[in-house]
Design an enzyme around this catalytic site. Structure first.
Site, mmCIF file in Angstrom:
data_model
loop_
_atom_site.group_PDB
_atom_site.id
_atom_site.type_symbol
_atom_site.label_atom_id
_atom_site.label_comp_id
_atom_site.label_asym_id
_atom_site.label_seq_id
_atom_site.Cartn_x
_atom_site.Cartn_y
_atom_site.Cartn_z
ATOM 1 N N ASP A 82 0.601 -4.534 -6.885
ATOM 2 C CA ASP A 82 0.235 -4.606 -5.520
ATOM 3 C C ASP A 82 -0.553 -5.826 -5.349
ATOM 4 O O ASP A 82 -1.322 -6.391 -6.405
ATOM 5 C CB ASP A 82 -0.134 -3.384 -4.907
ATOM 6 C CG ASP A 82 0.071 -3.473 -3.406
ATOM 7 O OD1 ASP A 82 0.895 -4.287 -2.891
ATOM 8 O OD2 ASP A 82 -0.508 -2.651 -2.613
ATOM 9 N N GLU A 134 3.960 -13.214 0.205
ATOM 10 C CA GLU A 134 3.488 -13.244 1.769
ATOM 11 C C GLU A 134 2.780 -14.350 2.084
ATOM 12 O O GLU A 134 2.088 -15.165 1.249
ATOM 13 C CB GLU A 134 2.830 -11.975 1.921
ATOM 14 C CG GLU A 134 1.460 -11.956 1.164
ATOM 15 C CD GLU A 134 0.531 -10.679 1.663
ATOM 16 O OE1 GLU A 134 1.063 -9.750 2.219
ATOM 17 O OE2 GLU A 134 -0.702 -10.607 1.260
ATOM 18 N N GLY A 180 -5.336 0.590 5.189
ATOM 19 C CA GLY A 180 -6.276 1.761 5.505
ATOM 20 C C GLY A 180 -5.733 2.718 6.542
ATOM 21 O O GLY A 180 -4.749 2.697 7.004
ATOM 22 N N SER A 210 0.926 3.803 5.762
ATOM 23 C CA SER A 210 0.227 5.016 6.008
ATOM 24 C C SER A 210 -0.496 5.241 7.383
ATOM 25 O O SER A 210 -1.103 4.287 8.060
ATOM 26 C CB SER A 210 -1.220 5.216 4.964
ATOM 27 O OG SER A 210 -0.756 5.257 3.733
ATOM 28 N N ASN A 229 5.295 0.549 1.667
ATOM 29 C CA ASN A 229 4.246 0.771 1.063
ATOM 30 C C ASN A 229 3.143 1.945 1.343
ATOM 31 O O ASN A 229 2.996 1.962 2.861
ATOM 32 C CB ASN A 229 3.043 -0.449 0.924
ATOM 33 C CG ASN A 229 3.668 -1.609 0.123
ATOM 34 O OD1 ASN A 229 5.010 -1.600 -0.154
ATOM 35 N ND2 ASN A 229 2.884 -2.661 -0.432
#
Length: 286
Positions: A82, A134, A180, A210, A229
Site C-alpha cells: 500500500d 494515483e 483514518g 473504513s 481498501n
C-alpha cells in the site's frame, strides 16, 4: 487457485461489479485471520501491507509468513504494498515476491509523478507484478504516509493522460474520501468515478473505506470501484479487541495469552468476513 496477480482479481470484480476487500494486515495473527475469512466465505482477497508494517516485520520475515499461510489456499489471494513513496521499498518488495505495489507519488508535480510511475510500471512488469497509481493525495495520514490537507482534484483530462501514459492496472482517485476515521459523513464525488470508468474502463481503488455507509459502498462498487481498501477498521478492531480482553483479564486477574490471541483473531475474522459479504465478493471463488 492460490496466489494470483492483482489484475486477475480486480478485472473479474470490475467486470461483474463487486468489490474485493483490500485489507491492511499488521502481523501474523491478522494475516491468518483475514485469509481464513476468505476461505470460509469463498472470497477473493487482496492482502495489503503498509511501508511501516513491512519495515517493522522485515521483507524476508513477512514474505515467509505469506508463503506459509497461502500454501495450498483454495481461494485467489494477492499481496499488495500500500501507499509507498519510497522507490527502494518498492524495489525490495517486488524482489521479495509482492504481487503489486501502489507507488504514491501524489506529492510530486503530475509530470514527475507520471515519469516515475512509468519507471515503476516497467520495473514491476519484470516481476510479473501490477501497479496501482494515483495523482492526488488521499486526505489523511496512514502509517506515516499522507497529509491532512484536503486533496485538490486534477481535471479528467489530466487523469486520463496519467492512465494512458503510465499503463497502471488500477487507479485511485480522490473523490472526497479520506484515510483514518471520518469525523462526519463524507460527501463523495461519485460521478467522478463514473466519468473515469466511462472514459477508460479500468478498475478503480476506493481508499478510505473504513467508515463509509453500506449504501456508499454499494453505489461506488456499482460504478467500478473493484478494490476496496480497509485499514483503519482492522487496526481499530485489533486494538479495541485486545484492550477489552485485557481489561477483563485485569478485572479477573487471569492472564492467558493464547486466549487473548484467540479472542482478537475471532474479531478480526468476523470483520473481514462481514466485508466480503457487504462488498459482494463472498461466494465468487467457488
Amino acid at each position: 487457485m492460490s496466489v494470483v496477480p492483482l489484475t486477475s482479481i480486480v478485472s473479474d470484480a470490475f467486470e461483474k461489479r463487486y468489490g474485493v476487500p483490500a485489507i491492511n494486515v499488521v502481523n501474523d495473527l491478522t494475516l491468518e485471520a483475514v485469509l481464513a475469512a476468505a476461505v470460509e466465505k469463498s472470497s477473493p482477497l487482496i492482502v495489503q501491507t503498509s511501508v511501516k508494517t513491512v519495515k517493522s516485520i522485515g521483507y524476508d520475515e513477512f514474505y515467509a509468513l505469506w508463503r506459509s499461510m497461502t500454501a495450498g489456499i483454495e481461494v485467489p489471494v494477492t499481496l499488495h504494498l500500500d501507499h509507498c513513496p519510497d522507490r527502494e521499498v518498492i524495489t525490495q518488495c517486488l524482489r521479495h515476491g509482492w504481487n503489486s505495489v501502489l507507488f504514491d507519488a501524489s506529492r510530486l508535480p503530475v509530470a514527475e509523478n507520471m515519469r516515475q510511475t512509468v519507471e515503476v510500471v516497467a520495473e514491476a512488469r519484470e516481476y510479473g507484478a501490477g501497479v496501482e497509481g494515483e495523482i492526488e493525495s488521499i486526505t489523511g495520514v496512514e502509517d506515516g504516509v499522507g497529509t491532512d490537507r484536503a486533496a485538490d482534484q486534477e481535471s479528467l483530462d489530466v487523469a486520463l493522460e496519467f492512465l494512458d501514459t503510465t499503463g497502471v492496472d488500477v487507479f485511485a482517485p480522490a473523490i472526497g474520501n479520506a484515510h483514518g476515521s471520518y469525523k462526519q459523513a463524507p460527501v463523495l464525488d461519485t460521478e467522478r468515478v463514473t466519468a473515469l470508468v466511462e472514459a477508460r474502463p479500468l478498475p478503480i481503488a476506493l481508499h478510505g473505506g473504513s467508515g463509509l455507509s453500506d449504501e456508499q459502498f454499494h453505489d461506488l462498487i456499482s460504478r467500478g470501484c473493484a478494490k476496496v481498501n480497509i485499514s483503519t477498521a482492522l487496526k481499530e478492531t485489533f486494538m479495541k479487541s485486545s484492550l477489552a480482553f485485557l481489561e477483563e483479564a485485569a478485572r479477573r486477574e487471569k492472564w492467558d495469552p493464547p486466549s487473548l490471541f484467540r479472542s482478537v483473531r475471532g474479531d478480526v475474522f468476523d470483520l473481514a468476513a462481514s466485508l466480503m459479504t457487504l462488498f459482494g465478493s463472498a461466494g465468487r471463488a467457488r
